[in-house]
Structure formats: structure tokens, C-alpha cells
Design a protein around this motif. Structure first.
Motif, PDB file in Angstrom:
ATOM      1  N   SER A 179      29.823  47.402  42.876  1.00  0.00           N
ATOM      2  CA  SER A 179      30.041  48.675  43.579  1.00  0.00           C
ATOM      3  C   SER A 179      31.085  48.543  44.676  1.00  0.00           C
ATOM      4  CB  SER A 179      28.724  49.187  44.161  1.00  0.00           C
ATOM      5  OG  SER A 179      28.314  48.406  45.285  1.00  0.00           O
ATOM      6  N   THR A 180      31.275  47.335  45.213  1.00  0.00           N
ATOM      7  CA  THR A 180      32.300  47.160  46.250  1.00  0.00           C
ATOM      8  C   THR A 180      33.708  47.194  45.662  1.00  0.00           C
ATOM      9  OG1 THR A 180      32.352  44.724  46.124  1.00  0.00           O
ATOM     10  CG2 THR A 180      30.691  45.729  47.569  1.00  0.00           C
ATOM     11  N   GLN A 181      33.807  47.080  44.335  1.00  0.00           N
ATOM     12  CA  GLN A 181      35.108  47.151  43.664  1.00  0.00           C
ATOM     13  C   GLN A 181      35.463  48.574  43.254  1.00  0.00           C
ATOM     14  OE1 GLN A 181      34.957  44.414  40.344  1.00  0.00           O
ATOM     15  NE2 GLN A 181      34.386  42.662  41.630  1.00  0.00           N
ATOM     16  N   GLY A 182      34.467  49.453  43.206  1.00  0.00           N
ATOM     17  CA  GLY A 182      34.680  50.831  42.776  1.00  0.00           C
ATOM     18  C   GLY A 182      33.447  51.344  42.073  1.00  0.00           C
ATOM     19  N   ALA A 183      33.443  52.646  41.758  1.00  0.00           N
ATOM     20  CA  ALA A 183      32.250  53.273  41.190  1.00  0.00           C
ATOM     21  C   ALA A 183      32.260  53.326  39.670  1.00  0.00           C
ATOM     22  CB  ALA A 183      32.096  54.690  41.746  1.00  0.00           C
ATOM     23  N   THR A 184      33.429  53.210  39.043  1.00  0.00           N
ATOM     24  CA  THR A 184      33.541  53.346  37.589  1.00  0.00           C
ATOM     25  C   THR A 184      34.476  52.282  37.032  1.00  0.00           C
ATOM     26  OG1 THR A 184      35.466  54.821  37.654  1.00  0.00           O
ATOM     27  CG2 THR A 184      33.281  55.853  37.838  1.00  0.00           C
ATOM     28  N   HIS A 185      34.496  52.171  35.699  1.00  0.00           N
ATOM     29  CA  HIS A 185      35.453  51.265  35.060  1.00  0.00           C
ATOM     30  C   HIS A 185      36.880  51.561  35.530  1.00  0.00           C
ATOM     31  CE1 HIS A 185      32.200  51.071  31.876  1.00  0.00           C
ATOM     32  NE2 HIS A 185      32.507  49.792  31.968  1.00  0.00           N
TER      33      HIS A 185
ATOM     34  N   ALA B  98      26.448  43.136  52.049  1.00  0.00           N
ATOM     35  CA  ALA B  98      27.526  43.220  53.033  1.00  0.00           C
ATOM     36  C   ALA B  98      28.183  41.876  53.312  1.00  0.00           C
ATOM     37  CB  ALA B  98      26.987  43.815  54.335  1.00  0.00           C
ATOM     38  N   SER B  99      27.491  40.790  53.027  1.00  0.00           N
ATOM     39  CA  SER B  99      28.028  39.463  53.326  1.00  0.00           C
ATOM     40  C   SER B  99      29.047  39.045  52.277  1.00  0.00           C
ATOM     41  CB  SER B  99      26.894  38.436  53.376  1.00  0.00           C
ATOM     42  OG  SER B  99      27.413  37.118  53.421  1.00  0.00           O
ATOM     43  N   VAL B 100      30.148  38.454  52.737  1.00  0.00           N
ATOM     44  CA  VAL B 100      31.159  37.957  51.810  1.00  0.00           C
ATOM     45  C   VAL B 100      30.579  36.888  50.897  1.00  0.00           C
ATOM     46  CG1 VAL B 100      32.018  36.147  53.359  1.00  0.00           C
ATOM     47  CG2 VAL B 100      33.560  37.131  51.644  1.00  0.00           C
ATOM     48  N   ASN B 101      29.558  36.187  51.362  1.00  0.00           N
ATOM     49  CA  ASN B 101      28.920  35.159  50.543  1.00  0.00           C
ATOM     50  C   ASN B 101      28.108  35.754  49.399  1.00  0.00           C
ATOM     51  OD1 ASN B 101      29.842  32.934  52.114  1.00  0.00           O
ATOM     52  ND2 ASN B 101      28.268  33.391  53.646  1.00  0.00           N
ATOM     53  N   VAL B 102      27.900  37.067  49.443  1.00  0.00           N
ATOM     54  CA  VAL B 102      27.171  37.751  48.376  1.00  0.00           C
ATOM     55  C   VAL B 102      28.144  38.515  47.482  1.00  0.00           C
ATOM     56  CG1 VAL B 102      25.390  39.447  47.822  1.00  0.00           C
ATOM     57  CG2 VAL B 102      25.103  37.929  49.797  1.00  0.00           C
ATOM     58  N   TYR B 103      28.908  39.455  48.067  1.00  0.00           N
ATOM     59  CA  TYR B 103      29.751  40.305  47.223  1.00  0.00           C
ATOM     60  C   TYR B 103      30.944  39.559  46.638  1.00  0.00           C
ATOM     61  CZ  TYR B 103      33.112  40.993  51.102  1.00  0.00           C
ATOM     62  OH  TYR B 103      34.042  40.810  52.101  1.00  0.00           O
ATOM     63  N   ASP B 104      31.328  38.417  47.251  1.00  0.00           N
ATOM     64  CA  ASP B 104      32.476  37.671  46.732  1.00  0.00           C
ATOM     65  C   ASP B 104      32.058  36.379  46.034  1.00  0.00           C
ATOM     66  OD1 ASP B 104      35.415  37.680  46.530  1.00  0.00           O
ATOM     67  OD2 ASP B 104      35.308  35.826  47.699  1.00  0.00           O
ATOM     68  N   LYS B 105      30.777  36.219  45.795  1.00  0.00           N
ATOM     69  CA  LYS B 105      30.311  35.050  45.049  1.00  0.00           C
ATOM     70  C   LYS B 105      30.731  35.189  43.591  1.00  0.00           C
ATOM     71  CE  LYS B 105      25.997  32.522  44.030  1.00  0.00           C
ATOM     72  NZ  LYS B 105      24.519  32.527  44.217  1.00  0.00           N
TER      73      LYS B 105
ATOM     74  N   ARG C  23      37.480  44.112  50.062  1.00  0.00           N
ATOM     75  CA  ARG C  23      37.078  45.022  48.997  1.00  0.00           C
ATOM     76  C   ARG C  23      37.414  46.452  49.398  1.00  0.00           C
ATOM     77  NH1 ARG C  23      36.489  40.746  47.022  1.00  0.00           N
ATOM     78  NH2 ARG C  23      34.842  39.989  45.627  1.00  0.00           N
ATOM     79  N   PRO C  24      37.661  47.310  48.412  1.00  0.00           N
ATOM     80  CA  PRO C  24      37.980  48.708  48.735  1.00  0.00           C
ATOM     81  C   PRO C  24      36.771  49.510  49.196  1.00  0.00           C
ATOM     82  CG  PRO C  24      37.945  48.365  46.362  1.00  0.00           C
ATOM     83  CD  PRO C  24      37.827  47.013  46.981  1.00  0.00           C
ATOM     84  N   HIS C  25      35.548  49.016  48.926  1.00  0.00           N
ATOM     85  CA  HIS C  25      34.329  49.720  49.327  1.00  0.00           C
ATOM     86  C   HIS C  25      33.347  48.723  49.937  1.00  0.00           C
ATOM     87  CE1 HIS C  25      35.557  53.385  47.205  1.00  0.00           C
ATOM     88  NE2 HIS C  25      35.934  52.597  46.213  1.00  0.00           N
ATOM     89  N   GLN C  26      32.429  49.257  50.722  1.00  0.00           N
ATOM     90  CA  GLN C  26      31.374  48.435  51.302  1.00  0.00           C
ATOM     91  C   GLN C  26      30.019  48.921  50.795  1.00  0.00           C
ATOM     92  OE1 GLN C  26      33.939  49.668  53.590  1.00  0.00           O
ATOM     93  NE2 GLN C  26      34.911  47.733  52.976  1.00  0.00           N
ATOM     94  N   ASN C  27      29.078  47.985  50.739  1.00  0.00           N
ATOM     95  CA  ASN C  27      27.707  48.314  50.362  1.00  0.00           C
ATOM     96  C   ASN C  27      26.791  47.482  51.243  1.00  0.00           C
ATOM     97  OD1 ASN C  27      25.118  48.429  49.092  1.00  0.00           O
ATOM     98  ND2 ASN C  27      26.095  49.031  47.166  1.00  0.00           N
ATOM     99  N   ALA C  28      25.950  48.163  52.018  1.00  0.00           N
ATOM    100  CA  ALA C  28      25.094  47.470  52.981  1.00  0.00           C
ATOM    101  C   ALA C  28      24.130  46.502  52.307  1.00  0.00           C
ATOM    102  CB  ALA C  28      24.311  48.499  53.804  1.00  0.00           C
ATOM    103  N   SER C  29      23.849  46.725  51.035  1.00  0.00           N
ATOM    104  CA  SER C  29      22.918  45.846  50.326  1.00  0.00           C
ATOM    105  C   SER C  29      23.524  44.484  50.007  1.00  0.00           C
ATOM    106  CB  SER C  29      22.452  46.513  49.028  1.00  0.00           C
ATOM    107  OG  SER C  29      21.759  47.714  49.306  1.00  0.00           O
TER     108      SER C  29
END
Length: 410
Positions: A299-305, A239-246, A231-237
Motif C-alpha cells: 500500500s505504500t507503493q500505491g493503491a492499484t497495479h 510506518a517503520s522502514v524496517n517493515v515497509y522496505d524489508k 515511498r509515495p504513500h505512508q501507512n501507519a500499520s
């Protein structure tokens, strides 16, 4: 010498406006209810049939939608399927597309509006059923589950009918050679939440023999189904690939029920390869700086549309094989999160109403959906006679008047 009086001076300003517009645009109706509390009705629209019981093959479920009325199906060469967005205001999106179609017909003599059928599926919520827009026999979803491809919540919970199953039925209906023998393109046009469902559907749709006719317009979605785990951004909330990439944000687990068997056979690489081979058209408003999806995963994909769209395009460009040859990108200058301005841009007018990606004849499909035979509330015919009757001179008349008045119109 006293100059010849300008004929423009003899006409009120409203009449001058009418002279340069050969079609009276349909305004949005006032609809009782709200997106949050539920819509109380599905309004009647001029030029559209409101079909309340479109069948979903293999089930007893029915589905409401708007469809262009009065067309000869043998003459139709293009279908545009355009849902509402998160507010489920499908009537507004049908009107937008109808207005663009008829305006195009009034300004382009090569375009025949009778060759394009517009359909707006109504993905109702539970609140819409309660408020009165739907009935107890129609499919409905909890919140925004429909734009992920999730199963409907009703009419019977547990029937396992996905919003992707509905899209399959609509695409198969238009690619039924016995109904629409000359169809060249089925355009799935989605803005915002509908852009989300079509981008995910482009990845997860189970193929049919007429897939080359299906085009996906993905305009300003709030988030994407990402194709890689980076992902272009990280978010500690999250952080696991099993969460942000689900799923619905990626392909690491949680695959929607419609696709579990298919994904088990293909895996990530197979789904990504299939997605890259489909006709996907991204459209981004360069002023769309709204946050859209506010979830941690988004949010890990970016901040806006706009930023998410730019990052997704960069991901494709940097992936193995680069940007797929069947994918396109249109940047719509100065437009924010406005579906009418996006669809009415010169770029999307071309993709919606003129571009053809398929070659050869429509093939007979064993999965074709039959025409609905149930309740149909008819609107007025959407043939060219819908043009404003007050317009008599048209562009040529304006040019003639401009010569007399000494004013050049450009």
C-alpha cells in the motif's frame, strides 16, 4: 443490369472469419482441480513437450515445465520463458504465447516461428503435489513464496533451492552454446505474480557472461522491489522502514537466501546499480485498477497495479541518473489485468518476438545447464504446418473476393 452476386453471400459467416485468420488459436483446456485446492494434473498441450524432471544443477531436485516441441536447437535464436501467475496455470500462459507466435507467423512473412522456443515453468504448490499435478520428487513451494525467490518447501525441506535457482538453470540452459549456438535473446515474460518474480530476479540475479541476452518483461505486477527507502504513500500499520522496505518490497533487511552472500558484498547501491544496467521492460495496462497485493507494504507503493507501476516509473525518472537507458515503459491502452491482451499488444509482440539487445556471438559459459534427458511427454510439432488446414485462400483470396463483391476491406 443485375449486379454480379457477391461471393461473400455464398459463404457462411464462419468461413469468412477463417479466411482472414491463417491460424486456429488453441483454446485453454479444462483442468481438474483449482488454484486454491490444488491442480489434479498438468494437461497435455498441442505443440509442447511436458518435461516432468528438468534437472536443477548441483541438486537432486527436478522441476516440471512445458517447452516447444520439434524445434531444431541450432535454428533457435530466441527463447521466451513465461510462467503462470498466482494461480500457477502455466499451461494457459504457454498457450497464449504459442497462439501469438503462430498468429504472428501467419501474418508476417519475415517471421519464422521455428526460431522461437517457448518454455513455461511450473512452480507447483504443496497442494498441487497432494492433488496429483506433481509428484513427490518435484520442487514445490508454500503459497506464493516462489514469486519472491524463496526456497522451495519440498521435496526435501531444508535443501535451500530458490525459485531464482530454477530461473538460473532455465536461462543457463538456453545460453548453453553447445545446445543453442545461435541464441540472441532470452526473454523472461512475466505478468502479475510472474511480473513480480522477474522484477525481483532482475535485481538479484547473479551475473553470467551472457547477461546482455537476458530481457525481463514486467507486466502489471502486484508489488515491486523498491530501489529507495522513500515511498509515495505512508501507512501507519507499517510506518517503520524496517517493515515497509524489508525484502520483498525493498532492500532493508530480510534478503532472500539466494542473495544473502551477494548482497553482503554489493550492498544496496551495488544491487541497484546492477539492476539499472539490465534490460527491463515495464508494461502497464491503463485500465488495471485492481488492488493486487493487499499487504501494508504494498500500500505504500500505491493503491492499484497501475498506480504502483506509475509510481515506480516516477521513482526511476527522479533517481540519480534518471530512467536507465536499458529500461523501457509500454502503456497498454484500455487493458486491465489480462495477460493475453497484454502480451498480444503491438508493443509486447515486438519485445517478445523481435527485439534484440545483445551483440556478438554467444559465449561459452561454465554454468551452462545440459539438456534434460528424463521423462518427456511429446506434443505435436509447432512448425508452420500447425496452421489451419481449412485456410486455402488467405489474405490475397479475401482481397480478390472483395473486388468481386464490390466491398473494400481495410
Amino acid at each position: 443490369m443485375v449486379p454480379f452476386p457477391s461471393l461473400f453471400a455464398l459463404l457462411p459467416l464462419a468461413s469468412l472469419s477463417a479466411l482472414v485468420s491463417a491460424y486456429d488459436w488453441i483454446p485453454d483446456p479444462a483442468v481438474p482441480g483449482s488454484a486454491d485446492g490444488g491442480w489434479q494434473e498438468l494437461p497435455q498441450l498441442p505443440g509442447a513437450d511436458l518435461i516432468t524432471d528438468f534437472p536443477i544443477p548441483g541438486t537432486s531436485a527436478v522441476f516440471p515445465l512445458y517447452q516447444s516441441s520439434g524445434l531444431d536447437t541450432a535454428e533457435v535464436t530466441r527463447a521466451i520463458i513465461v510462467p503462470g501467475a498466482e494461480a500457477r496455470d502455466s499451461w494457459s500462459y504457454w498457450i497464449t504465447m504459442q497462439n501469438i507466435k503462430m498468429d504472428l507467423a501467419s501474418t508476417d512473412s519475415t517471421f519464422n516461428p521455428n526460431t522461437t522456443s517457448i518454455m513455461s515453468p511450473c512452480f507447483l504448490s504443496q497442494n498441487d503435489i497432494t492433488a496429483g499435478a506433481g509428484n513427490a520428487n518435484q520442487l514445490n513451494w508454500k503459497g506464493g513464496d516462489w514469486f519472491s525467490g524463496d526456497f522451495a518447501n519440498g521435496p526435501t525441506n531444508g535443501d535451500n533451492i530458490s525459485s531464482f535457482d530454477v530461473l538460473d538453470a532455465l536461462v543457463n540452459y538456453y545460453t548453453n552454446a553447445s545446445m543453442y549456438p545461435n541464441i540472441q535473446a532470452v526473454v523472461l515474460a512475466g505478468h502479475s505474480a510472474a511480473g513480480q518474480i522477474f522484477q525481483r530476479y532482475a535485481a538479484m540475479r547473479i551475473p553470467t557472461i551472457n547477461d546482455d541476452r537476458v530481457n525481463y518483461i514486467v507486466a502489471n505486477p502486484g508489488s515491486y522491489l523498491w530501489l529507495v527507502t522513500d515511498r509515495p504513500h505512508q501507512n501507519a500499520s507499517c510506518a517503520s522502514v524496517n517493515v515497509y522496505d524489508k525484502y520483498k518490497y525493498g532492500l532493508t533487511g530480510g534478503i532472500v537466501g539466494y542473495s544473502t552472500g551477494d548482497f553482503k558484498n554489493l550492498g544496496r547501491d551495488g544491487v541497484v546499480s546492477r539492476y539499472r544496467g539490465r534490460n527491463v521492460h515495464y508494461a502497464l495496462g491503463t485500465a488495471d485498477n485492481g488492488p493486487g497485493d493487499t499487504g501494508c507494504e504494498a500500500s505504500t507503493q500505491g493503491a492499484t497495479h497501475l498506480e504502483r507501476g506509475d509510481n515506480f516509473i516516477s521513482m526511476l525518472n527522479n533517481s540519480n541518473g534518471g530512467m536507465p537507458s536499458s529500461h523501457t515503459v509500454d502503456m497498454i491502452e484500455g487493458v486491465s489485468h489480462q495477460q493475453d491482451q497484454m502480451f498480444n499488444s503491438s508493443q509486447l509482440r515486438e519485445r517478445l518476438f523481435k527485439e534484440v539487445t545483445a551483440t556478438g556471438s554467444l559465449q561459452n559459459s561454465t554454468t551452462a545447464t545440459a539438456a534434460p534427458t528424463g521423462q518427456r511427454s511429446s506434443g505435436s510439432n509447432d512448425a508452420p504446418t500447425a496452421y489451419s488446414a481449412s485456410v486455402t485462400l488467405g489474405i490475397a483470396g479475401v482481397a480478390f473476393l472483395s473486388i468481386l463483391s464490390g466491398v473494400a476491406l481495410l
